[in-house]
Design a protein around this motif. Structure first.
Motif, PDB file in Angstrom:
ATOM      1  N   LYS A   1      13.130  49.731  28.498  1.00 27.72           N
ATOM      2  CA  LYS A   1      13.824  50.362  26.897  1.00 27.72           C
ATOM      3  C   LYS A   1      16.037  50.050  27.398  1.00 27.72           C
ATOM      4  O   LYS A   1      16.263  51.165  28.630  1.00 27.72           O
ATOM      5  CB  LYS A   1      13.642  51.392  26.438  1.00 27.72           C
ATOM      6  CG  LYS A   1      14.028  52.014  25.210  1.00 27.72           C
ATOM      7  CD  LYS A   1      13.494  53.062  25.186  1.00 27.72           C
ATOM      8  CE  LYS A   1      14.237  53.304  23.882  1.00 27.72           C
ATOM      9  NZ  LYS A   1      14.571  55.181  23.740  1.00 27.72           N
TER      10      LYS A   1
ATOM     11  N   ILE B   1      26.216  53.720  32.366  1.00 24.08           N
ATOM     12  CA  ILE B   1      25.715  54.797  33.210  1.00 24.08           C
ATOM     13  C   ILE B   1      24.640  53.576  34.155  1.00 24.08           C
ATOM     14  O   ILE B   1      24.029  53.496  34.868  1.00 24.08           O
ATOM     15  CB  ILE B   1      24.644  55.439  32.547  1.00 24.08           C
ATOM     16  CG1 ILE B   1      23.695  54.782  31.340  1.00 24.08           C
ATOM     17  CG2 ILE B   1      25.318  56.857  31.609  1.00 24.08           C
ATOM     18  CD1 ILE B   1      22.563  55.585  30.523  1.00 24.08           C
TER      19      ILE B   1
ATOM     20  N   ARG C   1      23.607  64.954  35.705  1.00 20.07           N
ATOM     21  CA  ARG C   1      24.022  63.836  37.025  1.00 20.07           C
ATOM     22  C   ARG C   1      25.622  63.809  36.956  1.00 20.07           C
ATOM     23  O   ARG C   1      25.941  62.678  37.558  1.00 20.07           O
ATOM     24  CB  ARG C   1      23.893  61.822  36.170  1.00 20.07           C
ATOM     25  CG  ARG C   1      22.189  61.962  35.948  1.00 20.07           C
ATOM     26  CD  ARG C   1      21.652  60.315  34.990  1.00 20.07           C
ATOM     27  NE  ARG C   1      20.085  60.867  34.086  1.00 20.07           N
ATOM     28  CZ  ARG C   1      19.584  59.898  33.947  1.00 20.07           C
ATOM     29  NH1 ARG C   1      20.393  58.495  33.423  1.00 20.07           N
ATOM     30  NH2 ARG C   1      18.347  60.499  32.976  1.00 20.07           N
ATOM     31  N   TYR C   2      26.675  63.998  35.702  1.00 21.20           N
ATOM     32  CA  TYR C   2      27.798  63.527  36.062  1.00 21.20           C
ATOM     33  C   TYR C   2      28.968  64.797  36.383  1.00 21.20           C
ATOM     34  O   TYR C   2      30.107  64.431  35.937  1.00 21.20           O
ATOM     35  CB  TYR C   2      28.470  62.693  34.884  1.00 21.20           C
ATOM     36  CG  TYR C   2      27.604  61.845  35.000  1.00 21.20           C
ATOM     37  CD1 TYR C   2      28.081  59.929  36.204  1.00 21.20           C
ATOM     38  CD2 TYR C   2      26.731  60.451  33.806  1.00 21.20           C
ATOM     39  CE1 TYR C   2      27.957  59.121  35.886  1.00 21.20           C
ATOM     40  CE2 TYR C   2      26.156  59.603  34.253  1.00 21.20           C
ATOM     41  CZ  TYR C   2      26.833  58.878  34.747  1.00 21.20           C
ATOM     42  OH  TYR C   2      25.754  57.692  35.051  1.00 21.20           O
TER      43      TYR C   2
ATOM     44  N   PRO D   1      25.778  56.015  26.824  1.00 25.54           N
ATOM     45  CA  PRO D   1      25.488  57.392  25.976  1.00 25.54           C
ATOM     46  C   PRO D   1      27.736  58.118  25.786  1.00 25.54           C
ATOM     47  O   PRO D   1      27.794  58.472  24.938  1.00 25.54           O
ATOM     48  CB  PRO D   1      25.258  58.617  27.279  1.00 25.54           C
ATOM     49  CG  PRO D   1      24.362  57.100  28.203  1.00 25.54           C
ATOM     50  CD  PRO D   1      24.614  56.272  27.437  1.00 25.54           C
TER      51      PRO D   1
ATOM     52  N   TYR E   1      19.519  55.710  29.409  1.00 28.80           N
ATOM     53  CA  TYR E   1      18.994  57.354  30.482  1.00 28.80           C
ATOM     54  C   TYR E   1      17.296  57.520  30.949  1.00 28.80           C
ATOM     55  O   TYR E   1      17.764  58.128  32.009  1.00 28.80           O
ATOM     56  CB  TYR E   1      20.223  58.271  29.654  1.00 28.80           C
ATOM     57  CG  TYR E   1      19.663  59.198  28.490  1.00 28.80           C
ATOM     58  CD1 TYR E   1      19.219  58.719  27.238  1.00 28.80           C
ATOM     59  CD2 TYR E   1      19.148  60.159  29.002  1.00 28.80           C
ATOM     60  CE1 TYR E   1      18.546  58.701  26.360  1.00 28.80           C
ATOM     61  CE2 TYR E   1      18.202  61.258  28.176  1.00 28.80           C
ATOM     62  CZ  TYR E   1      17.726  60.929  27.409  1.00 28.80           C
ATOM     63  OH  TYR E   1      17.483  61.652  26.350  1.00 28.80           O
ATOM     64  N   ALA E   2      16.819  57.737  29.956  1.00 29.25           N
ATOM     65  CA  ALA E   2      15.434  58.367  30.210  1.00 29.25           C
ATOM     66  C   ALA E   2      14.876  56.870  31.545  1.00 29.25           C
ATOM     67  O   ALA E   2      13.587  57.386  31.295  1.00 29.25           O
ATOM     68  CB  ALA E   2      14.728  59.148  28.792  1.00 29.25           C
TER      69      ALA E   2
ATOM     70  N   MET F   1      23.152  64.911  30.325  1.00 27.23           N
ATOM     71  CA  MET F   1      24.190  63.711  31.298  1.00 27.23           C
ATOM     72  C   MET F   1      25.295  64.255  32.028  1.00 27.23           C
ATOM     73  O   MET F   1      25.621  64.104  33.223  1.00 27.23           O
ATOM     74  CB  MET F   1      24.780  63.317  30.042  1.00 27.23           C
ATOM     75  CG  MET F   1      24.336  61.832  29.184  1.00 27.23           C
ATOM     76  SD  MET F   1      24.560  60.534  31.128  1.00 27.23           S
ATOM     77  CE  MET F   1      23.012  60.176  30.585  1.00 27.23           C
TER      78      MET F   1
END
Lengths: 86, 255
Positions: B36, B127, A81-82, B41, B17-18, A78
């Motif tokens: 999935k 995300i 990416r952010y 997050p 996210y993965a 995260m």
């Protein structure tokens, strides 16, 4: 089988918990499951209650480690990416 | 005497996210079938913060999680309840027609009014579409103060002090309840929703609702014209020796 049913229950429980966690293991469930199974089977001969308790403690520790691994992996990707600066 | 906190935590079910997202062959969007999914997050941070407020013995009366999406959102809400939410609301929305941020904000407004919420924790963005608009729109619709990208939240009676992530540092702001807070990465470390907690969460209440129950209809203002993959990275090349390198430089016009 001479071990106490309470311990047996605990061992099965932690095995199930770890198995469930393995579903999101980075290398895949198919990698995780046989290894987890092997780790538990290798201790199946234990008869001494103290030894079994030690084993359960070790499993608890591994559980915490996996939780930490998941958290860090997510946090890092995260952040990558952010967070644009740096 | 401090007010009882009625916390609302909206969560979104997104592609995990993965997982590397794949664009559909007709370029209409990202493939979601058989991929999935998990909780956004940033929304995990929201749930965690609400739960921690309760664990800090702050006067938390209730933590309600809400999600709008297909039937599988129920799993996401179960996770939210395993992490600490008391009950949840699932607003059924067709999988192929996800809501736009404005509709979500309108929905959350009427949910917040119905549930008498006075603190709303949202993830700063999701995300999947990375819109990052819902929290702000909701604050505007409700006319409540907002603190976006929170890195630290402190409650003192009616007053909330929030440290925010801003460019090159942090900003500290203070506001009175009711309030909207959107969460950023440094706020906390979300706990893992363990198997026993997920099992316990199955006993918690999950209400099924539809948009109509909140007097809303699906409205689409945006039209997706095309979705494309980012350009492929051009790999580097190896040179044999110094001469090769010089030749390469000359070719590129560096020398």
């Amino acid at each position: 089988m001479s071990t106490s049913p309470a311990l047996r229950y605990q061992v099965i429980n932690i095995y199930k918990e770890l198995l469930e966690m393995g579903k999101s293991y980075p290398l895949g469930y198919d990698y995780f499951r046989p290894r987890l199974h092997k780790a538990f089977m290798s201790q199946a001969h234990l008869k001494d209650e103290e030894k079994i308790k030690e084993g359960i403690k070790r499993a608890e520790y591994v559980k915490k480690e996996i939780e930490a691994l998941y958290y860090l992996k997510k946090y890092r990707s995260m952040k990558q990416r952010y967070s644009s600066n740096q | 005497m401090s007010t009882k906190l009625r916390i609302l935590v909206p969560v979104k079910r997104v592609i995990d996210y993965a997982v590397k997202p794949r664009v559909k062959s007709d370029k209409s969007g990202v493939e979601t079938n058989g991929v999935k999914h998990s909780m956004n997050p940033f929304d995990e941070l929201s749930i965690e913060e609400a739960t921690r407020m309760r664990e800090k013995k702050l006067p938390v009366e209730e933590i309600v999680a809400i999600s709008a999406g297909p039937a599988k959102c129920a799993d996401t809400l179960r996770t939210a309840m395993a992490m600490g939410a008391d009950r949840s609301i699932h607003v059924d929305v067709a999988e192929d027609k996800p809501l736009e941020p404005l509709t979500v904000a309108k929905l959350l407004k009427s949910v917040a009014e119905k549930e008498k919420s006075n603190l709303i924790f949202l993830g700063k963005q999701a995300i999947d579409d990375d819109s990052g608009q819902t929290g702000q729109m909701l604050a505007a619709l409700l006319g409540w103060p907002q603190a976006t990208q929170a890195a630290k939240v402190e409650l003192n009676g009616e007053e909330v002090t929030v440290t925010r992530e801003v460019d090159g540092g942090t900003e500290t702001i203070k506001a009175k309840l009711p309030m909207i807070i959107t969460t950023d990465l440094r706020l906390n470390e979300p706990r893992y929703a363990s198997l026993p907690n997920i099992m316990k969460a199955k006993k918690k209440k999950l209400e099924k609702k539809s948009l109509k129950d909140y007097g809303l209809e699906e409205a689409f203002r945006l039209k997706t014209i095309q979705v494309t993959e980012p350009p492929q990275r051009q790999g580097g090349g190896k040179v044999e020796d110094v001469d090769g390198m010089i030749a390469k430089f000359k070719e590129l016009g560096v020398l």
